[in-house]
Design a protein around this motif. Structure first.
Motif, PDB file in Angstrom:
ATOM      1  N   PRO A 178       6.993 -78.320  15.439  1.00 23.36           N
ATOM      2  CA  PRO A 178       6.454 -76.801  15.831  1.00 23.36           C
ATOM      3  C   PRO A 178       7.545 -75.976  15.967  1.00 23.36           C
ATOM      4  O   PRO A 178       8.845 -76.483  16.446  1.00 23.36           O
ATOM      5  CB  PRO A 178       5.914 -77.527  17.462  1.00 23.36           C
ATOM      6  N   ILE A 205       9.512 -73.776  18.279  1.00 19.33           N
ATOM      7  CA  ILE A 205       9.810 -73.746  19.808  1.00 19.33           C
ATOM      8  C   ILE A 205      10.655 -72.565  20.237  1.00 19.33           C
ATOM      9  O   ILE A 205      11.512 -72.530  19.501  1.00 19.33           O
ATOM     10  CB  ILE A 205      10.210 -74.928  20.419  1.00 19.33           C
ATOM     11  N   TYR A 255       6.211 -68.328  27.271  1.00 17.57           N
ATOM     12  CA  TYR A 255       6.729 -69.377  26.186  1.00 17.57           C
ATOM     13  C   TYR A 255       6.791 -70.960  27.100  1.00 17.57           C
ATOM     14  O   TYR A 255       6.791 -71.727  26.190  1.00 17.57           O
ATOM     15  CB  TYR A 255       7.802 -69.003  25.443  1.00 17.57           C
ATOM     16  N   TYR A 259       3.253 -71.927  26.469  1.00 13.95           N
ATOM     17  CA  TYR A 259       2.871 -71.966  25.233  1.00 13.95           C
ATOM     18  C   TYR A 259       3.621 -73.220  24.499  1.00 13.95           C
ATOM     19  O   TYR A 259       3.153 -73.733  23.870  1.00 13.95           O
ATOM     20  CB  TYR A 259       3.283 -70.467  24.705  1.00 13.95           C
ATOM     21  N   ASP A 260       4.939 -73.232  24.587  1.00 15.08           N
ATOM     22  CA  ASP A 260       5.793 -74.263  23.783  1.00 15.08           C
ATOM     23  C   ASP A 260       5.482 -75.679  24.267  1.00 15.08           C
ATOM     24  O   ASP A 260       5.288 -76.537  23.386  1.00 15.08           O
ATOM     25  CB  ASP A 260       7.294 -73.994  24.079  1.00 15.08           C
ATOM     26  N   ASN A 312       2.238 -76.710  25.354  1.00 19.58           N
ATOM     27  CA  ASN A 312       1.504 -76.987  24.849  1.00 19.58           C
ATOM     28  C   ASN A 312       1.481 -77.269  23.171  1.00 19.58           C
ATOM     29  O   ASN A 312       0.911 -78.237  22.779  1.00 19.58           O
ATOM     30  CB  ASN A 312       0.267 -75.768  24.798  1.00 19.58           C
ATOM     31  N   GLN A 313       2.428 -76.605  22.757  1.00 18.08           N
ATOM     32  CA  GLN A 313       2.619 -76.825  21.072  1.00 18.08           C
ATOM     33  C   GLN A 313       3.348 -78.282  20.900  1.00 18.08           C
ATOM     34  O   GLN A 313       2.820 -79.031  20.164  1.00 18.08           O
ATOM     35  CB  GLN A 313       3.709 -75.683  20.688  1.00 18.08           C
ATOM     36  N   ASN A 332       0.368 -80.827  21.766  1.00 20.24           N
ATOM     37  CA  ASN A 332      -0.657 -80.972  20.665  1.00 20.24           C
ATOM     38  C   ASN A 332      -0.227 -81.581  19.378  1.00 20.24           C
ATOM     39  O   ASN A 332      -0.712 -82.189  18.673  1.00 20.24           O
ATOM     40  CB  ASN A 332      -1.095 -79.627  20.505  1.00 20.24           C
ATOM     41  N   TRP A 333       1.299 -81.037  19.089  1.00 23.55           N
ATOM     42  CA  TRP A 333       1.738 -81.753  17.764  1.00 23.55           C
ATOM     43  C   TRP A 333       2.188 -83.323  17.845  1.00 23.55           C
ATOM     44  O   TRP A 333       1.898 -83.871  17.066  1.00 23.55           O
ATOM     45  CB  TRP A 333       3.222 -81.096  17.590  1.00 23.55           C
TER      46      TRP A 333
END
Length: 453
Positions: free
Chosen positions: A31, A33, A281, A284-285, A287-288, A291-292
């Protein structure tokens, strides 16, 4: 030509290590980041799944309160405090706090329980609650900060130094994503931590100086009171932090099925996108990353307890080998496209050969499992069955060991030397006696022919 080829291979190897943020970098598209530092760890095994600047010294802001919470829970565990213990806020505990900092509006002389102070500290990040708890535990904020640094050192934190119990900015107050993970991992051993920090809303009963308070978490992943778009049904806790110098920070966990991860992000920004969306972020990061990880990693069973993995040579027995098996099943978190066969299995035996007698279940060695040069598991190897020893072979072994002792060797050497000396002496004496003894005597007795009187 050979030197040039060696240098090119070496440089490629160095570049591959430098550019790889995690062991899976070559296999997965990671991702994007934006935070200055980030770390994602498998909560069950401690394996690093993603890392970016994880050892860089950065400001933690209110993530500091995880350490304050840890020391408070330790004090409760040791019997120094009680969750229901009433604490009175002193004037000194409220001194030196900025007026625009996070607060639960606790007043001098107000009485609250330790539990309610923890909720104020962990949900709305009340700075005064941190200092009240610090004074209660250690007598002064300064003494408590000393305990914070001692605990950080004991946990193996190499890039951490605390100046206060709340995280208000100080140039000498810093940590790293890795150190923050170590602190959070230790704090997560206490169930009370997750009970408190995984609560979206809590009501603090009325006190002697205040009506009932409603506390709403600052963690957008578990509560969406202030903003939308970050709520994550897999996320649990733990703590947010933000100052203008530190940026936006977050320590969080997430669980889906049997998989659990711990995430740390430091130094995130809050920006306005072209569609007028305000993006923070840290959330947001995180969650990334979650999920990844859930989309790309699963646990795969690489060894089972009943697998016959190796034959070990046996000495001092009529049986020349014994079969070993893993002590337990071994599961490793792997990318979905990595075959179990790609994981390297390296056995290490305690002895080769191993001496009888052997009992079923004896540990005869270990087996490590690694991928891309990173070790992910180590399991004991156990003997499958009993192996009896041979008395005659043990006797011969003991005899050999006895005569192999330096003291015995020295005694044998001395004895041999004495025997040689004795034999030599006897041989020499016998020759002298033969030459001068018997012949001379006979000649004297038989050679005289004088007249008798």
């Amino acid at each position: 030509m050979k030197i040039r080829r060696f240098l090119s291979v070496f440089l490629l190897a160095v570049l591959s290590v430098t550019l790889s943020a995690s062991p899976w970098a070559a296999a997965l598209e990671e991702p994007d980041i934006q935070c200055k530092a980030a770390l994602l760890v498998d909560a069950h095994t401690g394996a690093v799944v993603y890392a970016k600047n994880e050892h860089q010294e950065l400001y933690p802001a209110s993530l500091t309160k995880i350490m304050t919470c840890l020391l408070t829970l330790e004090a409760i565990d040791k019997g120094k405090l009680d969750m229901n213990q009433a604490v009175t806020a002193s004037a000194s505990a409220l001194e030196g706090l900025p007026s625009d900092g996070s607060t639960a509006n606790i007043q001098v002389g107000e009485v609250m329980t330790v539990e309610h102070l923890l909720y104020c500290m962990m949900l709305v990040s009340a700075n005064e609650a941190s200092q009240i708890l610090a004074e209660t535990i250690s007598g002064s904020v300064a003494a408590f900060v000393g305990e914070m640094n001692a605990k950080a050192q004991a946990l193996g934190c190499e890039n951490t130094h605390f100046v206060n119990p709340h995280g208000i900015h100080d140039s000498q107050h810093y940590t790293s994503a890795w150190d923050m993970y170590l602190i959070a991992k230790e704090a997560m051993k206490y169930e009370q931590l997750m009970t408190i920090c995984d609560t979206p809303t809590a009501v603090i009963p009325a006190t002697n100086l205040s009506a009932a308070r409603t506390l709403r978490t600052t963690n957008y992943l578990i509560g969406s009171w202030y903003t939308r778009g970050y709520l994550n049904g897999d996320a649990h806790g733990i703590k947010t932090g933000s100052t203008s110098q530190a940026g936006y920070c977050l320590v969080s966990t997430a669980t889906r099925g049997t998989r659990s991860f711990v995430s740390v992000v430091l130094g995130g920004e809050r920006t306005e996108l072209e569609n007028n969306e305000i993006r923070t972020y840290s959330f947001y990061d995180t969650n990334q990353l979650f999920n990844w990880a859930f989309d790309n990693f699963t646990y795969q069973t690489l060894l089972r307890e009943d697998d016959m993995v190796l034959q070990v040579t046996v000495s001092l027995s009529e049986d020349d080998h014994v079969v070993v098996h893993p002590k337990n099943d071994v599961e490793i978190l792997l990318p979905n496209d990595v075959a179990p066969e790609a994981v390297e299995r390296v056995p290490s035996l305690a002895a080769d050969p191993v001496e009888a007698p052997i009992a079923a279940g004896d540990v005869l060695g270990t087996m490590t499992l690694s991928y891309n040069g990173v070790e992910y598991a180590c399991v004991d190897l156990l003997a499958l069955n009993d192996v009896e020893a041979s008395r005659s072979q043990i006797f011969l072994r003991d005899l050999k060991l006895f005569f192999g002792k330096p003291s015995v060797k020295a005694a044998i050497a001395v004895l041999a030397a004495l025997v040689i000396l004795l034999a030599a002496w006897k041989l020499i004496f016998s020759r002298r006696r033969y030459r001068y003894g018997r012949n001379v005597g006979r000649s004297r007795r038989n050679g005289y022919r004088g007249r008798r009187r």
